[in-house]
Motif scaffolding. Sequence first.
Motif, mmCIF file in Angstrom:
data_model
loop_
_atom_site.group_PDB
_atom_site.id
_atom_site.type_symbol
_atom_site.label_atom_id
_atom_site.label_comp_id
_atom_site.label_asym_id
_atom_site.label_seq_id
_atom_site.Cartn_x
_atom_site.Cartn_y
_atom_site.Cartn_z
ATOM 1 N N LEU A 241 33.807 23.906 -57.472
ATOM 2 C CA LEU A 241 32.524 23.267 -57.869
ATOM 3 C C LEU A 241 31.895 24.350 -58.853
ATOM 4 N N PHE A 242 31.486 23.641 -60.068
ATOM 5 C CA PHE A 242 30.779 24.437 -61.131
ATOM 6 C C PHE A 242 29.527 23.862 -61.698
ATOM 7 N N SER A 243 28.744 24.446 -62.384
ATOM 8 C CA SER A 243 27.240 24.030 -62.919
ATOM 9 C C SER A 243 27.183 24.707 -64.139
ATOM 10 N N CYS A 244 26.244 24.071 -64.855
ATOM 11 C CA CYS A 244 25.492 24.419 -66.116
ATOM 12 C C CYS A 244 24.121 24.409 -66.141
ATOM 13 N N GLN A 245 23.353 25.314 -66.793
ATOM 14 C CA GLN A 245 22.030 25.041 -66.910
ATOM 15 C C GLN A 245 21.716 25.488 -68.519
ATOM 16 N N ASP A 246 20.651 24.530 -68.915
ATOM 17 C CA ASP A 246 20.235 24.519 -70.358
ATOM 18 C C ASP A 246 18.975 23.589 -70.541
ATOM 19 N N ARG A 247 18.438 23.818 -71.650
ATOM 20 C CA ARG A 247 17.089 23.108 -72.017
ATOM 21 C C ARG A 247 17.936 21.406 -72.505
ATOM 22 N N THR B 134 30.406 23.359 -70.541
ATOM 23 C CA THR B 134 31.729 23.088 -70.808
ATOM 24 C C THR B 134 32.488 22.473 -69.819
ATOM 25 N N MET B 135 31.797 21.939 -68.769
ATOM 26 C CA MET B 135 32.711 21.068 -67.881
ATOM 27 C C MET B 135 33.401 19.657 -68.395
ATOM 28 N N ASN B 136 34.439 19.271 -67.649
ATOM 29 C CA ASN B 136 35.231 18.088 -68.521
ATOM 30 C C ASN B 136 35.480 17.149 -67.550
ATOM 31 N N GLY B 137 36.550 16.482 -67.767
ATOM 32 C CA GLY B 137 36.893 15.386 -66.597
ATOM 33 C C GLY B 137 36.893 15.872 -65.255
ATOM 34 N N GLY B 138 36.431 14.820 -64.601
ATOM 35 C CA GLY B 138 36.250 15.124 -63.067
ATOM 36 C C GLY B 138 34.448 15.270 -62.605
ATOM 37 N N ALA B 139 34.041 16.019 -63.616
ATOM 38 C CA ALA B 139 32.560 16.156 -63.311
ATOM 39 C C ALA B 139 31.843 14.857 -63.750
ATOM 40 N N SER B 140 32.311 13.678 -63.992
ATOM 41 C CA SER B 140 31.396 12.693 -64.106
ATOM 42 C C SER B 140 30.773 12.148 -62.927
ATOM 43 N N GLY B 141 29.549 11.835 -62.719
ATOM 44 C CA GLY B 141 28.697 11.329 -61.649
ATOM 45 C C GLY B 141 28.016 12.494 -61.104
ATOM 46 N N ALA C 236 27.604 25.354 -76.662
ATOM 47 C CA ALA C 236 28.245 25.235 -75.253
ATOM 48 C C ALA C 236 27.566 26.180 -74.283
ATOM 49 N N VAL C 237 27.464 25.765 -73.074
ATOM 50 C CA VAL C 237 27.333 26.655 -72.156
ATOM 51 C C VAL C 237 28.450 26.831 -71.063
ATOM 52 N N PRO C 238 28.822 28.017 -70.854
ATOM 53 C CA PRO C 238 30.040 28.122 -69.965
ATOM 54 C C PRO C 238 29.430 27.755 -68.602
ATOM 55 N N ALA C 239 30.537 26.906 -68.060
ATOM 56 C CA ALA C 239 30.336 26.314 -66.663
ATOM 57 C C ALA C 239 30.394 27.568 -65.677
ATOM 58 N N ILE D 37 28.752 11.069 -70.063
ATOM 59 C CA ILE D 37 29.640 11.365 -71.224
ATOM 60 C C ILE D 37 29.704 12.456 -71.812
ATOM 61 N N GLY D 38 30.752 12.923 -72.338
ATOM 62 C CA GLY D 38 30.992 14.150 -73.042
ATOM 63 C C GLY D 38 31.976 13.919 -74.298
ATOM 64 N N PRO D 39 32.247 15.059 -75.272
ATOM 65 C CA PRO D 39 33.207 15.041 -75.887
ATOM 66 C C PRO D 39 34.394 15.510 -75.661
ATOM 67 N N SER D 40 35.434 15.214 -76.453
ATOM 68 C CA SER D 40 36.822 15.876 -75.901
ATOM 69 C C SER D 40 36.787 17.272 -76.006
ATOM 70 N N GLU D 41 36.152 17.991 -76.876
ATOM 71 C CA GLU D 41 36.167 19.557 -76.891
ATOM 72 C C GLU D 41 35.312 20.026 -75.984
ATOM 73 N N ALA D 42 34.695 19.249 -74.855
ATOM 74 C CA ALA D 42 33.917 19.886 -73.873
ATOM 75 C C ALA D 42 32.829 20.758 -74.303
ATOM 76 N N GLN D 43 31.912 20.511 -75.186
ATOM 77 C CA GLN D 43 30.841 21.203 -75.563
ATOM 78 C C GLN D 43 29.600 20.908 -75.095
ATOM 79 N N TRP D 44 29.480 19.704 -74.727
ATOM 80 C CA TRP D 44 28.114 19.156 -74.228
ATOM 81 C C TRP D 44 28.206 18.016 -73.214
ATOM 82 N N LEU D 45 27.359 17.572 -72.451
ATOM 83 C CA LEU D 45 27.571 16.577 -71.413
ATOM 84 C C LEU D 45 26.204 15.688 -71.786
ATOM 85 N N ALA D 46 26.230 14.466 -71.707
ATOM 86 C CA ALA D 46 24.950 13.543 -71.540
ATOM 87 C C ALA D 46 24.873 12.711 -70.419
#
Length: 342
Positions: free
Chosen positions: A259-265, A284-291, A81-84, A311-320
Amino acid sequence: MNRRKGSARRPLAILLYGIAVLLTLSGCQSRPADAESQAVGKFTEPRAWSSSDMSKATPYDMAMPDDTKVDPRVSDPEPKAVPAQPEKAPYVENAAVLGKVFFDTPDGPRVCSGTAVTDPADPGASSLVWTAGHCVHSGRTGVWHRNIVFVPSYNNEALSGVSSADTSEQRISPLGVWWADRAGVSSGWAREGEEIGGAGAPFDYAVLHVRRSGDPSASLERAIGYAIPVAFDAPAIAGIPTLKIWGYPAEAPFDGNLLFSCQDRPGRFSVDASDPTLYRIGCTMNGGASGGGWFMARADGSLELISNTSIGPSEAQWLAGPRLGPEAWELLDTIGAGGATG
């Protein structure tokens, strides 16, 4: 809309490859859509969205149940998980192209994130917004969402706890409220998309053509000062050192105002190996970040949008998010000036 005559807005700045990189600035009816590659909807001007309506909108996100099977033959190991991180305010000077997408569903007002993007057929004057398909259309049930609007630089001053009573245009919608007169999603999303489980995620993207109420000839790109080019030929996932993504997460511990952001490989992600592979990063972003847009730096230092949060999991560890290709390009061309007939 508040416009400071003669003022200059800084293009969105992000940190990639360890250095600071700045973005290079680079109704009508649409032509009949190719039924094999896209689905197109046309809309009349919606009801007005008040700040109260916006504050009551709830996230509309694709749920990824914890027991969803991931294809291990294609997917890379789950990222950490990368903190937003919060974006610097005011947004009109630091992240003006990013904003919120509001729309109505049978269950009430909902919200996603979106990005103002360039239109190759209308250089310098684009009125296009990139977002997720599920923020526009329900997928295989075949229902278009209604009263779709885009608000760039929503909550410009990054105030926490914006209330439904806050009607300040300068704070809530400093660059105006832009309504979608036409929208398009891929046929893959229209054919396979589901709200739960990840079906259709590799095709989960959408393009909006927007107008400003009372000023139908206005250009979103000109109002903001720039827009983001979309890349449809990004390298394979292994060839991208890092991606940065933005959005307005709205589920606890977030409240949707900032507004938040995440950066990762990025790594590879797949639920079904027969479908195209998605990008995945820790976040760690969750609902509302879609799009929300996913950005990559080219060799010359310019930035391009190459995906969006799907899409992402309920525990908000990653996004795809989906990888964009020729069908996505065709969709942008259809919804933009290249597909308009007047």
